[in-house]
Design a protein around this motif. Structure first.
Motif, PDB file in Angstrom:
ATOM      1  N   PHE A  30       0.694  -1.061   0.026  1.00 54.67           N
ATOM      2  CA  PHE A  30       0.011  -0.034   0.091  1.00 54.67           C
ATOM      3  C   PHE A  30       0.724   1.235   0.005  1.00 54.67           C
ATOM      4  N   ALA A  31       2.019   1.266   0.782  1.00 58.46           N
ATOM      5  CA  ALA A  31       2.718   2.500   0.881  1.00 58.46           C
ATOM      6  C   ALA A  31       3.663   2.511  -0.335  1.00 58.46           C
ATOM      7  N   SER A  32       3.865   1.721  -1.004  1.00 56.33           N
ATOM      8  CA  SER A  32       4.691   1.733  -2.446  1.00 56.33           C
ATOM      9  C   SER A  32       3.792   2.068  -3.273  1.00 56.33           C
ATOM     10  N   GLU A  33       2.359   1.778  -3.491  1.00 53.11           N
ATOM     11  CA  GLU A  33       1.462   2.006  -4.444  1.00 53.11           C
ATOM     12  C   GLU A  33       0.947   3.673  -4.298  1.00 53.11           C
ATOM     13  N   MET A  34       1.266   4.052  -3.067  1.00 54.61           N
ATOM     14  CA  MET A  34       0.869   5.464  -2.724  1.00 54.61           C
ATOM     15  C   MET A  34       1.998   6.084  -3.332  1.00 54.61           C
ATOM     16  N   ASN A  35       3.173   5.944  -2.729  1.00 46.12           N
ATOM     17  CA  ASN A  35       4.235   6.631  -3.311  1.00 46.12           C
ATOM     18  C   ASN A  35       4.412   6.777  -4.756  1.00 46.12           C
TER      19      ASN A  35
END
Length: 99
Positions: free
Chosen positions: A82-87
């Motif tokens: 999730f954090a990777s996709e948001m970034n």
């Protein structure tokens, strides 16, 4: 479609009294999403009120149980994805704004 002759006509005051302002907003937002004439459906207003009520109850439950929720840095695989996709989304947005 509302019509006095068919008996399904409501004034704005009657509609807000019956469904609340938020219920009316949801039903009216859904009423005219095509090129066809807008069609107010009472079932949609009722469903909107139910969704709002369910959401408010969920928020109350989350607030009451916030001490038991996880906090801190991302620790599970799903958190990292999730954090990777948001970034990645943030970077793409920034690139598009720069262009």
């Amino acid at each position: 479609q509302m019509s006095k002759s068919t008996g399904n006509f409501l004034t704005l005051t009657q509609a807000v009294d019956k469904f609340s302002a938020d219920g009316m907003r949801l039903a009216l937002a859904d009423a005219g999403d095509t090129v066809e004439d807008a069609n107010f459906v009472e079932a949609m207003a009722d469903a909107g009120i139910l969704r709002l009520y369910t959401w408010v109850e969920w928020v109350k439950e989350m607030i009451a149980n916030r001490d038991s929720l996880r906090s801190g840095p991302a620790s599970t695989f799903n958190d990292r994805v999730f954090a990777s996709e948001m970034n990645a989304g943030i970077m793409k947005t920034d690139e598009n704004y720069e262009k």
